[in-house]
Scaffold this active site. Structure first.
Site, mmCIF file in Angstrom:
data_model
loop_
_atom_site.group_PDB
_atom_site.id
_atom_site.type_symbol
_atom_site.label_atom_id
_atom_site.label_comp_id
_atom_site.label_asym_id
_atom_site.label_seq_id
_atom_site.Cartn_x
_atom_site.Cartn_y
_atom_site.Cartn_z
ATOM 1 N N SER A 97 23.050 -9.973 47.844
ATOM 2 C CA SER A 97 21.808 -9.460 48.437
ATOM 3 C C SER A 97 22.064 -8.960 49.852
ATOM 4 C CB SER A 97 20.764 -10.576 48.511
ATOM 5 O OG SER A 97 20.217 -10.810 47.248
ATOM 6 N N HIS A 109 19.398 -4.742 46.046
ATOM 7 C CA HIS A 109 20.392 -4.539 44.981
ATOM 8 C C HIS A 109 20.162 -3.135 44.408
ATOM 9 C CE1 HIS A 109 21.939 -8.732 44.671
ATOM 10 N NE2 HIS A 109 20.771 -8.984 45.240
ATOM 11 N N HIS A 147 20.190 -11.250 38.079
ATOM 12 C CA HIS A 147 19.920 -12.677 38.253
ATOM 13 C C HIS A 147 19.095 -13.187 37.071
ATOM 14 C CE1 HIS A 147 20.239 -10.767 42.235
ATOM 15 N NE2 HIS A 147 20.841 -11.865 42.624
ATOM 16 N N TYR A 152 16.492 -15.002 37.148
ATOM 17 C CA TYR A 152 15.048 -14.953 37.388
ATOM 18 C C TYR A 152 14.446 -13.559 37.160
ATOM 19 C CZ TYR A 152 16.490 -13.136 41.975
ATOM 20 O OH TYR A 152 17.073 -12.396 42.965
ATOM 21 N N GLU A 153 15.312 -12.545 36.958
ATOM 22 C CA GLU A 153 14.773 -11.214 36.648
ATOM 23 C C GLU A 153 14.298 -11.142 35.199
ATOM 24 O OE1 GLU A 153 17.042 -7.814 38.612
ATOM 25 O OE2 GLU A 153 18.422 -9.468 38.936
ATOM 26 N N ALA A 176 24.483 -14.071 48.999
ATOM 27 C CA ALA A 176 23.734 -14.632 50.124
ATOM 28 C C ALA A 176 23.305 -16.030 49.707
ATOM 29 C CB ALA A 176 22.505 -13.770 50.387
ATOM 30 N N MET A 186 21.273 -18.337 43.860
ATOM 31 C CA MET A 186 20.733 -18.093 42.517
ATOM 32 C C MET A 186 21.640 -17.166 41.702
ATOM 33 S SD MET A 186 16.836 -17.256 43.768
ATOM 34 C CE MET A 186 16.150 -18.088 45.219
ATOM 35 N N SER A 187 22.935 -17.150 42.029
ATOM 36 C CA SER A 187 23.810 -16.177 41.334
ATOM 37 C C SER A 187 25.235 -16.698 41.253
ATOM 38 C CB SER A 187 23.794 -14.848 42.088
ATOM 39 O OG SER A 187 24.518 -14.954 43.306
ATOM 40 N N ASN A 234 20.573 -18.178 55.751
ATOM 41 C CA ASN A 234 19.476 -19.014 56.271
ATOM 42 C C ASN A 234 19.889 -20.460 56.111
ATOM 43 O OD1 ASN A 234 19.030 -18.164 53.311
ATOM 44 N ND2 ASN A 234 17.807 -20.034 53.474
ATOM 45 N N HIS A 278 13.167 -13.774 51.749
ATOM 46 C CA HIS A 278 14.165 -12.780 51.330
ATOM 47 C C HIS A 278 14.455 -11.764 52.444
ATOM 48 C CE1 HIS A 278 16.658 -10.736 48.441
ATOM 49 N NE2 HIS A 278 15.916 -9.638 48.437
#
Ligand SMILES: O=P(O)(O)O[C@H]1O[C@H](CO)[C@@H](O)[C@H]1O
Ligand SMILES: Nc1nc2[nH]cnc2c(=O)[nH]1
Length: 298
Positions: free
Chosen positions: A42, A73, A95, A97-98, A125, A228-229, A252, A266
């Site tokens: 990301s 992306h 990902h 969650y997509e 990230a 998440m990846s 973060n 994000h």
């Protein structure tokens, strides 16, 4: 633009022959035979811009490819050279969650393999769980905690095609130790020692960020960063025998304290990506250049 039918969108996995057809379709349109495959995390899509002599494919035009739906992306597969070495770069990853199946989000790793890629360099990230980490640190992955996998959502679930790899692949050597060492050496030479780390990445399904209790749990379990990846890609890349290097940009700090006013978002993730873009580019370029100088690495 290729429009996908509802049936195509609902597909969970692709066969070896379908993956081969996609790889052959790509190879027909470029003279480059990439040995290195790079995935941009990301806000790190700028990494693809460092390639020279570029041939660019929009994901929507590539047979069987999913589409990128996440801000940061771009959704382009970029072939090109880095200091003379042929590379292919995903400017945008997929990902869980997509809404895609885990087999579909990892399809590009099998395409990489069939294109001839030997070394995969993944970037992401991530939120920093380790209390010593600062925003902007770069963490080289030495291991992972695969929460979707532990819960049964592993990209290798389903029939196994031995042409890709074995039914039960080993994961204790998932992250290539020579490549980790190379990153440490190159990082020192570039003067990145102050912000280069090594640690354990934990993957969750997302898209919601973690609660405070979840961050505390991940930290107790030994995770240094959370995202998440990446892990799904690592599993598939290792299954088909590619060497893997992965790094997290700590964008973060994970919120671990009920008094904290920090909130993961994000936008901050994408901003930090831009701030470290140049150093990430230099690290990856120097590593790829070094791969070129030492045949043992590829
Ligand atoms: O892992 P990459 O693709 O870098 O993206 C990370 O950033 C997004 C959250 O801001 C999530 O998708 C997380 O996985
Ligand atoms: N899950 C998760 N993914 C991220 N990606 C970037 N930062 C974070 C984070 O704090 N948590």
């Amino acid at each position: 633009m290729r429009r996908l039918s509802a049936a195509e969108r609902a597909r969970i996995r692709y066969t070896y022959e379908e993956c081969k057809a996609t790889a052959d379709w790509l190879l027909k349109q470029t003279d480059l035979c990439p040995l290195v495959g790079i995935v941009c995390g990301s806000g790190m899509g700028g990494l693809a811009d460092m390639l020279k002599d570029r041939v660019v494919f929009n994901y929507k035009d590539i047979p069987n490819f999913p589409q990128s739906t996440v801000h940061g992306h771009a959704g382009r597969l970029v072939f090109g050279t880095l200091k003379g070495r042929a590379c292919v770069c995903m400017q945008g990853r997929f990902h869980l969650y997509e809404g895609y199946s885990i087999q579909k989000i990892t399809l590009p790793m099998r395409i990489f393999k069939l294109l001839g890629v030997q070394t995969v360099m993944l970037t992401n990230a991530a939120g920093g769980l380790n209390q010593d980490y600062k925003v902007g640190d770069i963490m080289v992955l030495k291991d992972h905690l695969n929460f979707p996998g532990l819960a049964g959502n592993n990209p290798l679930v389903g029939p196994n095609d031995e042409r890709f790899g074995v039914r039960f692949p080993c994961m204790s050597d998932a992250y290539d130790r020579e490549l980790q060492q190379l990153a440490a050496e190159v990082g020192q030479e570039l003067g990145f020692g102050d912000f280069l780390r090594e640690g354990v990445y934990s993957v969750l399904g997302g898209p919601s960020f973690e609660t405070i209790a979840e961050c505390r749990m991940l930290s107790i379990l030994g995770a240094d960063a959370v995202g998440m990846s990446t892990v799904h890609e690592v599993v598939v890349a290792r299954h088909c025998g590619m060497r893997v290097f992965a790094l997290s940009l700590i964008t973060n700090r994970a919120v671990m304290d009920y008094d904290s006013a920090e909130r993961a978002n994000h936008e901050e993730v994408l901003e930090t990506g831009k701030l470290r873009a140049e150093q990430l580019e230099r690290l990856i370029t120097a590593m790829v250049t070094r791969l070129e100088h030492n045949n043992n690495y590829v």
